[in-house]
Design a protein around this motif. Structure first.
Motif, PDB file in Angstrom:
ATOM      1  N   PHE A   1       0.836  -1.247 -13.687  1.00 56.85           N
ATOM      2  CA  PHE A   1       0.919   0.020 -12.958  1.00 56.85           C
ATOM      3  C   PHE A   1      -0.329   0.227 -12.080  1.00 56.85           C
ATOM      4  CE2 PHE A   1       0.159   4.625 -12.716  1.00 56.85           C
ATOM      5  CZ  PHE A   1       1.343   5.029 -12.087  1.00 56.85           C
ATOM      6  N   SER A   2      -1.505  -0.072 -12.634  1.00 60.26           N
ATOM      7  CA  SER A   2      -2.753   0.088 -11.875  1.00 60.26           C
ATOM      8  C   SER A   2      -2.781  -0.839 -10.673  1.00 60.26           C
ATOM      9  CB  SER A   2      -3.962  -0.206 -12.774  1.00 60.26           C
ATOM     10  OG  SER A   2      -3.973   0.629 -13.902  1.00 60.26           O
ATOM     11  N   LEU A   3      -2.278  -2.054 -10.859  1.00 60.28           N
ATOM     12  CA  LEU A   3      -2.249  -3.011  -9.756  1.00 60.28           C
ATOM     13  C   LEU A   3      -1.343  -2.527  -8.626  1.00 60.28           C
ATOM     14  CD1 LEU A   3      -3.317  -5.799  -8.929  1.00 60.28           C
ATOM     15  CD2 LEU A   3      -1.286  -6.803  -9.957  1.00 60.28           C
ATOM     16  N   ILE A   4      -0.199  -1.927  -8.985  1.00 61.31           N
ATOM     17  CA  ILE A   4       0.716  -1.408  -7.972  1.00 61.31           C
ATOM     18  C   ILE A   4       0.061  -0.269  -7.186  1.00 61.31           C
ATOM     19  CG2 ILE A   4       2.905  -0.175  -7.631  1.00 61.31           C
ATOM     20  CD1 ILE A   4       3.981  -1.773 -10.055  1.00 61.31           C
ATOM     21  N   ILE A   5      -0.594   0.674  -7.897  1.00 66.80           N
ATOM     22  CA  ILE A   5      -1.266   1.797  -7.240  1.00 66.80           C
ATOM     23  C   ILE A   5      -2.379   1.297  -6.318  1.00 66.80           C
ATOM     24  CG2 ILE A   5      -2.684   3.853  -7.635  1.00 66.80           C
ATOM     25  CD1 ILE A   5       0.264   4.227  -8.315  1.00 66.80           C
TER      26      ILE A   5
ATOM     27  N   ALA B   1      -2.634  -1.666  -4.943  1.00 69.82           N
ATOM     28  CA  ALA B   1      -2.035  -2.371  -3.810  1.00 69.82           C
ATOM     29  C   ALA B   1      -1.539  -1.372  -2.753  1.00 69.82           C
ATOM     30  CB  ALA B   1      -0.886  -3.251  -4.288  1.00 69.82           C
ATOM     31  N   TYR B   2      -0.971  -0.267  -3.204  1.00 72.98           N
ATOM     32  CA  TYR B   2      -0.480   0.744  -2.270  1.00 72.98           C
ATOM     33  C   TYR B   2      -1.656   1.385  -1.517  1.00 72.98           C
ATOM     34  CZ  TYR B   2       1.812   4.868  -0.374  1.00 72.98           C
ATOM     35  OH  TYR B   2       2.264   5.837   0.478  1.00 72.98           O
ATOM     36  N   ALA B   3      -2.744   1.649  -2.253  1.00 69.21           N
ATOM     37  CA  ALA B   3      -3.926   2.248  -1.620  1.00 69.21           C
ATOM     38  C   ALA B   3      -4.506   1.310  -0.562  1.00 69.21           C
ATOM     39  CB  ALA B   3      -4.989   2.559  -2.683  1.00 69.21           C
TER      40      ALA B   3
ATOM     41  N   ILE C   1      -3.908  -2.313   5.602  1.00 72.48           N
ATOM     42  CA  ILE C   1      -2.813  -3.084   6.194  1.00 72.48           C
ATOM     43  C   ILE C   1      -2.300  -2.426   7.473  1.00 72.48           C
ATOM     44  CG2 ILE C   1      -0.504  -4.060   5.823  1.00 72.48           C
ATOM     45  CD1 ILE C   1      -2.529  -5.359   4.070  1.00 72.48           C
ATOM     46  N   LEU C   2      -2.251  -1.090   7.506  1.00 72.38           N
ATOM     47  CA  LEU C   2      -1.708  -0.386   8.667  1.00 72.38           C
ATOM     48  C   LEU C   2      -2.608  -0.518   9.895  1.00 72.38           C
ATOM     49  CD1 LEU C   2      -0.358   2.867   6.949  1.00 72.38           C
ATOM     50  CD2 LEU C   2       0.959   0.856   7.686  1.00 72.38           C
ATOM     51  N   ASP C   3      -3.935  -0.726   9.651  1.00 69.78           N
ATOM     52  CA  ASP C   3      -4.882  -0.784  10.773  1.00 69.78           C
ATOM     53  C   ASP C   3      -5.319  -2.192  11.138  1.00 69.78           C
ATOM     54  OD1 ASP C   3      -4.864   1.973  10.966  1.00 69.78           O
ATOM     55  OD2 ASP C   3      -6.469   2.187   9.482  1.00 69.78           O
TER      56      ASP C   3
END
Length: 533
Positions: free
Chosen positions: A20-24, A26-28, A34-36
């Motif tokens: 769960f921590s890895l998913i959070i 990765a999203y952060a 990633i967007l920039d």
């Protein structure tokens, strides 16, 4: 069983939290980076962060002093360097040229600008972050490792890891396993993955290495570990363990059995240590016996020489006495004057024989420890004066000048006066004997310090060769050097002097730096020294 279920639950919960921590996280990262930025930029940043494991990994392969604390410190400081020089600027956005943190550094400190840290301004952001993070990582890893000692477990693992070739042969013996397995079953598994020829060669090597009987059908712990190691190189550790466990029936090892194994290992270590210590002791004793044997052989040779010399020395006066006696007995017409001369020779040779026997007995008592000395407080200058008085007639006959200024104050020492008179008498007698034939001169001096009283007796006659300084104190030294004309005397005087002085805890020697004549010196403990006070 209950503790095992609890551990299983903890492992499952830990895995869920980690996922769960890895998913959070990765999203952060996705939202922040990633967007920039392009995928290439993100990949390079990831490589810089992963590179922080490299110093600890590669140093551990070759360096035994590396420690856990050094590795952890290096990785943390390296990551913080990455965080400061790369992640924070990337989080702010490197395209935002208006950021004061990036353009001017925190609080306007130019040397702390994240892309130009400490004035290094000619590297791109990625190489710049790699340089500073790895430099800080390596230096901190080395500094912490050499500054603090790790525990014994760390040192043992490091040594085994670095010197793997040295310890690899112990791995199979160290493997603990309890259960039932058949060599044929394990052999089939090995043939399936290694081939028949390679399996056969490997088993032959194993049997030769451990001297295993080919008729044995059951496998032991060494064979299980050997088979696992062979398979690990082809299918990996986990798969190898699963395959081997599928063909063996393993029993659980209880805690008492583990403790018993540890106790047996401890006992073996103690026994090995005792055997090593005993071996060292036996080696030491053997060396001592060898030295004692050589000493006994040497003493036996000395004893033979001593007996030969004593026989020779005793025979001389006895022969003279017998010859004079036979002449007196056989010839009745000897003139009165000649008869008196023969009788005088008999008396003088008898006295010489008596003195020689006394000296031999005296020396034997000192060497066997039977001779006792009776210490008292005496004035050494008075003792020397007494000795000179007894030799006064002999000194006048040879017209020798004696220079001895008796000290005005007392020079006290603890000694047996009768024995020290014997020493001084012998040394002065030798000085008279070897003094110059024309202008004979003997000088006697006393020197006192806080520890010792030293007496020097010098004559201006024949000197002593340097190679003879030690030998002159041996028994019958004169009789063993027949190339020099033998002076009158037994050759026991200096040997007895040495024994007497040594029993007084002093020393006696011939002086080395004398240009003319010979000087003999001896020291006695001063009366004022602490041990005599």
């Amino acid at each position: 069983n209950s503790s095992q279920e609890k551990n299983n639950k903890r492992i499952v919960i830990s895995r869920k939290i980690g996922i769960f921590s890895l998913i959070i996280l990765a999203y952060a990262i996705y939202r922040l980076f990633i967007l920039d930025y392009s995928l290439v930029s993100i990949g390079l940043v990831s490589f810089v962060i992963i590179a922080q494991l490299a110093p600890s990994f590669f140093c551990a392969l070759f360096w035994k002093r590396g420690s856990k604390s050094g590795a952890v410190t290096g990785i943390i400081l390296g990551f913080l360097s990455c965080f400061y020089t790369l992640l924070i600027p990337y989080g702010i956005g490197i395209t935002k040229s208006t950021s004061l943190f990036i353009q001017e550094g925190p609080w306007g400190i130019v040397f702390l600008k994240p892309f130009e840290l400490f004035g290094l301004d000619y590297l791109e952001p990625i190489p710049h972050a790699v340089f500073w993070s790895l430099l800080i990582n390596i230096l901190s890893y080395l500094a912490i490792s050499v500054s603090f000692n790790g525990n014994y477990r760390e040192r043992n693992y490091a040594e085994m890891f670095v010197d793997i070739d040295k310890y690899i042969t112990n791995h199979e013996n160290a493997f603990v396993w309890k259960g039932t397995a058949y060599i044929s079953d394990i052999q089939k598994v090995l043939q399936r993955f290694l081939g028949e020829d390679r399996t056969k060669r490997a088993l032959t090597i194993f049997n030769l290495k451990y001297n295993i009987d080919k008729n044995i059908t059951t496998a032991d712990a060494r064979f299980i570990k050997f088979a696992e190691n062979l398979l690990t190189g082809h299918i990996g550790t986990a798969s190898a363990k699963i395959l081997i466990s599928s063909v063996v029936k393993e029993d659980k090892i209880s805690l008492p059995e583990v403790l018993r194994i540890l106790e047996e290992s401890k006992e073996n270590l103690i026994i090995n240590k005792k055997l090593t210590d005993t071996s060292h002791e036996l080696k030491k004793i053997s060396e001592q016996l060898k030295n004692a044997n050589l000493e006994l052989i040497n003493k036996d040779i000395q004893k033979d020489e001593f007996l030969d010399t004593v026989t020779h020395e005793l025979r001389t006066p006895i022969t003279a006495i017998r010859a004079a006696s036979e002449i007196l007995h056989d010839d009745d017409d000897i003139p009165e004057e000649l008869k008196k001369q023969f009788l005088q020779n008999i008396i003088s040779e008898s006295d010489r024989l008596n003195r020689l026997i006394d000296k031999i007995l005296d020396l034997e008592k000192f060497e066997t420890g039977k001779q006792k000395i009776y210490l008292s407080k005496n004035d050494i200058s008075i003792t020397i004066k007494k000795t000179l008085d007894s030799l006064q007639q002999l000194i006048k006959n040879k017209k020798i000048e004696v220079e001895f200024n008796q000290n005005s104050h007392e020079i006290k020492a603890f000694y047996d006066e009768e024995r020290i008179i014997q020493v001084v008498h012998n040394l002065i007698s030798n000085a008279i004997k070897f003094c110059s034939e024309t202008d004979g001169k003997i000088q006697i001096s006393i020197h006192e310090n806080k520890d010792n009283v030293e007496v020097k007796i010098h004559n201006n006659g024949k000197g002593v060769k340097k190679e003879d300084f030690e030998a002159i104190f041996d028994k019958f030294y004169q009789s063993r050097n027949q190339n020099v004309k033998k002076p009158i005397g037994s050759g026991l005087g200096l040997a007895i002097c040495k024994k007497i002085i040594e029993h007084h805890k002093g020393s006696i020697w011939a002086e080395d730096d004398i240009t003319e004549g010979a000087t003999f010196s001896f020291i006695l403990p001063n009366y004022n020294t602490p041990e005599n006070s």
